[in-house]
Design an enzyme around this catalytic site. Sequence first.
Site, short mmCIF file in Angstrom:
data_model
loop_
_atom_site.label_atom_id
_atom_site.label_comp_id
_atom_site.label_asym_id
_atom_site.label_seq_id
_atom_site.Cartn_x
_atom_site.Cartn_y
_atom_site.Cartn_z
N CYS A 282 0.85 -1.18 0.00
CA CYS A 282 0.00 0.00 0.00
C CYS A 282 0.89 1.24 0.00
O CYS A 282 2.09 1.14 0.25
CB CYS A 282 -0.88 0.01 1.23
SG CYS A 282 -1.87 -1.47 1.40
N TRP B 28 -3.83 -1.85 -1.45
CA TRP B 28 -3.84 -3.13 -2.17
C TRP B 28 -4.38 -4.12 -1.16
O TRP B 28 -3.70 -4.47 -0.19
CB TRP B 28 -2.42 -3.50 -2.60
CG TRP B 28 -2.35 -4.70 -3.48
CD1 TRP B 28 -2.59 -4.74 -4.83
CD2 TRP B 28 -1.99 -6.03 -3.09
NE1 TRP B 28 -2.41 -6.03 -5.29
CE2 TRP B 28 -2.04 -6.84 -4.24
CE3 TRP B 28 -1.64 -6.62 -1.88
CZ2 TRP B 28 -1.74 -8.19 -4.23
CZ3 TRP B 28 -1.35 -7.98 -1.86
CH2 TRP B 28 -1.40 -8.75 -3.03
N ASN C 106 0.60 -0.03 6.13
CA ASN C 106 1.06 -0.90 5.04
C ASN C 106 1.64 -2.15 5.67
O ASN C 106 2.52 -2.05 6.53
CB ASN C 106 2.14 -0.15 4.24
CG ASN C 106 2.77 -1.02 3.18
OD1 ASN C 106 2.14 -1.96 2.69
ND2 ASN C 106 4.00 -0.72 2.82
N GLY C 107 1.13 -3.32 5.29
CA GLY C 107 1.64 -4.57 5.86
C GLY C 107 0.49 -5.46 6.26
O GLY C 107 -0.68 -5.16 5.98
N GLU D 113 10.55 -13.79 -19.52
CA GLU D 113 10.26 -12.37 -19.26
C GLU D 113 9.23 -11.84 -20.27
O GLU D 113 8.31 -11.10 -19.90
CB GLU D 113 11.58 -11.57 -19.32
CG GLU D 113 11.46 -10.07 -19.24
CD GLU D 113 10.81 -9.55 -17.96
OE1 GLU D 113 10.52 -10.32 -17.05
OE2 GLU D 113 10.58 -8.33 -17.91
N GLU E 197 0.97 -10.07 -17.58
CA GLU E 197 0.73 -9.05 -16.56
C GLU E 197 -0.19 -7.93 -17.03
O GLU E 197 -1.04 -7.47 -16.30
CB GLU E 197 2.04 -8.35 -16.20
CG GLU E 197 2.89 -9.03 -15.19
CD GLU E 197 4.12 -8.19 -14.91
OE1 GLU E 197 4.27 -7.77 -13.77
OE2 GLU E 197 4.92 -7.95 -15.83
N LYS F 274 3.23 -2.67 -7.32
CA LYS F 274 4.64 -2.56 -7.70
C LYS F 274 5.59 -3.18 -6.68
O LYS F 274 6.52 -3.88 -7.04
CB LYS F 274 4.97 -1.07 -7.89
CG LYS F 274 6.37 -0.81 -8.39
CD LYS F 274 6.48 -1.10 -9.85
CE LYS F 274 7.88 -0.91 -10.39
NZ LYS F 274 8.09 -1.71 -11.59
N ARG G 225 1.74 1.20 -6.02
CA ARG G 225 1.86 0.26 -4.91
C ARG G 225 0.53 -0.43 -4.58
O ARG G 225 0.49 -1.39 -3.81
CB ARG G 225 2.34 1.00 -3.66
CG ARG G 225 3.66 1.66 -3.83
CD ARG G 225 3.98 2.50 -2.63
NE ARG G 225 4.24 1.69 -1.48
CZ ARG G 225 5.44 1.24 -1.13
NH1 ARG G 225 6.49 1.54 -1.86
NH2 ARG G 225 5.61 0.50 -0.07
N LYS H 205 5.58 -10.33 -19.22
CA LYS H 205 5.12 -8.98 -19.58
C LYS H 205 3.74 -9.07 -20.22
O LYS H 205 2.85 -8.29 -19.91
CB LYS H 205 6.08 -8.29 -20.56
CG LYS H 205 7.39 -7.85 -20.02
CD LYS H 205 7.34 -6.69 -19.06
CE LYS H 205 7.21 -7.16 -17.64
NZ LYS H 205 8.40 -7.29 -16.85
N HIS I 131 8.71 -32.10 -25.48
CA HIS I 131 8.36 -32.93 -24.33
C HIS I 131 6.97 -32.61 -23.79
O HIS I 131 6.64 -32.96 -22.66
CB HIS I 131 9.41 -32.78 -23.23
CG HIS I 131 10.78 -33.20 -23.66
ND1 HIS I 131 11.09 -34.51 -23.95
CD2 HIS I 131 11.89 -32.48 -23.92
CE1 HIS I 131 12.36 -34.57 -24.34
NE2 HIS I 131 12.86 -33.34 -24.33
C1 F6R Z 1 7.18 -7.96 -13.31
C2 F6R Z 1 7.41 -7.39 -12.02
C3 F6R Z 1 7.57 -8.30 -10.85
C4 F6R Z 1 8.80 -7.86 -10.04
C5 F6R Z 1 8.92 -8.68 -8.76
C6 F6R Z 1 10.15 -8.32 -7.96
O1 F6R Z 1 7.04 -6.99 -14.28
O2 F6R Z 1 7.46 -6.20 -11.86
O3 F6R Z 1 7.69 -9.63 -11.24
O4 F6R Z 1 9.93 -8.02 -10.83
O5 F6R Z 1 7.78 -8.48 -7.97
O6 F6R Z 1 10.13 -6.98 -7.57
P1 F6R Z 1 11.44 -6.25 -7.08
O7 F6R Z 1 12.38 -6.17 -8.23
O8 F6R Z 1 10.98 -4.89 -6.63
O9 F6R Z 1 12.00 -7.07 -5.96
#
Ligand code: F6R
Length: 613
Positions: free
Chosen positions: A2, A74, A100-101, A486, A493, A608, A27, A490, A509
């Site tokens: 949050c 969140w 937050n938490g 990756e 997400e 985030k 966040r 992307k 396989h």
């Molecule tokens: C994907 C993404 C997440 C972060 C993951 C780790 O686009 O953003 O998979 O990479 O949550 O986050 P950090 O790098 O902040 O530890």
Amino acid sequence: MCGIVAYIGWQDAMPIVLDGLKKLEYRGYDSAGLAILEDKKIEIRRVAGKVAALENLVCENPLVGSIGIGHTRWATHGVPNEQNAHPHMGVSDRIVVVHNGIVENFLELREELVAKGVEFKSETDTETIAHLVEIYYRETNDLVLAVRKTLKKLKGAHGLVVMSTVEPEKLIAARLGNAGGVALGVGENEMFIASDIPAIVNHTRMMTFLESAHLAVVTRDGFMLQDLEGDSVNGVVEEVPWDAVAAEKGKYRHFMQKEIHEQVRSLADTLSGRIDYESHRIWLPGLNLSAAKAKKIKKIFITACGTAAYTGMVGKTLIEQIARVPVEVMVASEFRYADPILEEGTVVLVISQSGETADTLAAMEEARSKGTEVWSIVNAIGSQAMRVADGSISMQVGPEIGVASTKAFTAPVLDLYMLAVYLADLRGGLEEARRIELIEDLLSVPSFVERALAREDQVREVAERYKDMQGALYLGRGINMPIAYEGALKLKEISYKHAEGYPAGEMKHGPIALVDEHMPVIVIASQDPWYDKMVSQIEQTKARNGKVIAIATDGDERIGELADEVLWIPAVPWLLSPVVTVIPLQLFAYHVAALNGLDIDQPRNLAKSVTVE
Ligand code: F6R
């Protein structure tokens, strides 16, 4: 997860809090609220939905006052509705809390409070905090003591701010464990509090960051820090180097698009100050590494989450190929439960954009508890992962706001490449000609990325043709295998389409059963040692009527003829190819989502910084 913002000073608090919340929406963005204190009275406004909805609400009915707290949520406990939005009040409406938490012993505490006759107004765990502070205040008549007593009752990791009418000239901010940062910004007769720098950097760059188990008593004139016993502790106020402008969208439609394009600069920035152009040597002073120490390293254990973990997988190939040091990679959510074998000579290296990810921080603690040296590669300045590591490399890419990580994927790849060269050099395993070649290649990366980005229009055209696809398979091998992961991450997400990243050799396989004319297969076939294998992968897919979108190098006629679509990239030395092959995949995911009209910077269910387990 949050976002928290608070202000105490001489200005109108509401616009400052709202503006800060907008900067923190990455966040969490399912509900929002704020409280303003004026004339010993607290007024609260809360909404389900985004900060924009809160802004609309308070525009109709503004709150005036120079002390305020705000929150963007969140949801963890209780659905994202108005009732569960923060701030939360104690029973008497004298004390409000943003938090937050996760209160891990929430059920137990709630039962205790209900037994004492407390009536809960929400389903949240945070409300227990407001009630506890209120109860302890009644007992002690001392707000700071009441907060300290409350903190001692809480299990889990927390960042919070308390505002009250009982001691109205102060805010109390606290941090327990790794629930994300609490930054205090120091102004002229005003103070700012936030979960992250971008929320307040427009107002001040002079900041300090709370350590775990510390609280700050914040007034207009400054702050005092103390631990949970009430003993004073010191905090160093430093100027944060980020430019507030970096947290604006500028000419781009979304932060993600801006951050994809920023990579030419962010990659140059991550190299900056680390290369001696005369001697062609790397210099990573943040690691505190000597030749003797480097020679004792027997293994590097990389651990991280999501995109950062994929960066680590690329790093494995880089470090093993260049420095010949064995590397193991494990996602951080598994690390502490795996009882990892960390023998003497092992270094644990974590990678994190936010430096706040709960699983990553827990992995650091696990490594520490086993007496292992811990390094970090981190973007967020002042974050826990940067501060508690024995050695650290700063990504130096500026704030990343888009929830889908882009520039914080490519920069650490270069940091790991530099680490590999640095280690190889210190260990005496690198011939001069090879070192010069490796550094020359590295210096060209920003321009390769610029050339890949220049093809955005072509990527958008391909995205137009595939925007209605149900899902996609992404295939890569060797150093580009993590790029398949990756690219798929992307796409899923931000476009909510099912996408799988696979090591290409594994197709036969099982996953090849998925291939038909409706399933696009995205094949990374750059000029690397696995190129021929990738070409035969394309042939196998075409033989089953699959549609192939290939990432291939300019002038590659073989792939030009075989694939249905080609996203072209410039020729690039293979060790550095992941930084370039990922660019069309970032752009492809972005445009598929944009063409579907989706909320790219704030995709559903995500946030985030994942500061909860
Ligand atoms: C994907 C993404 C997440 C972060 C993951 C780790 O686009 O953003 O998979 O990479 O949550 O986050 P950090 O790098 O902040 O530890």
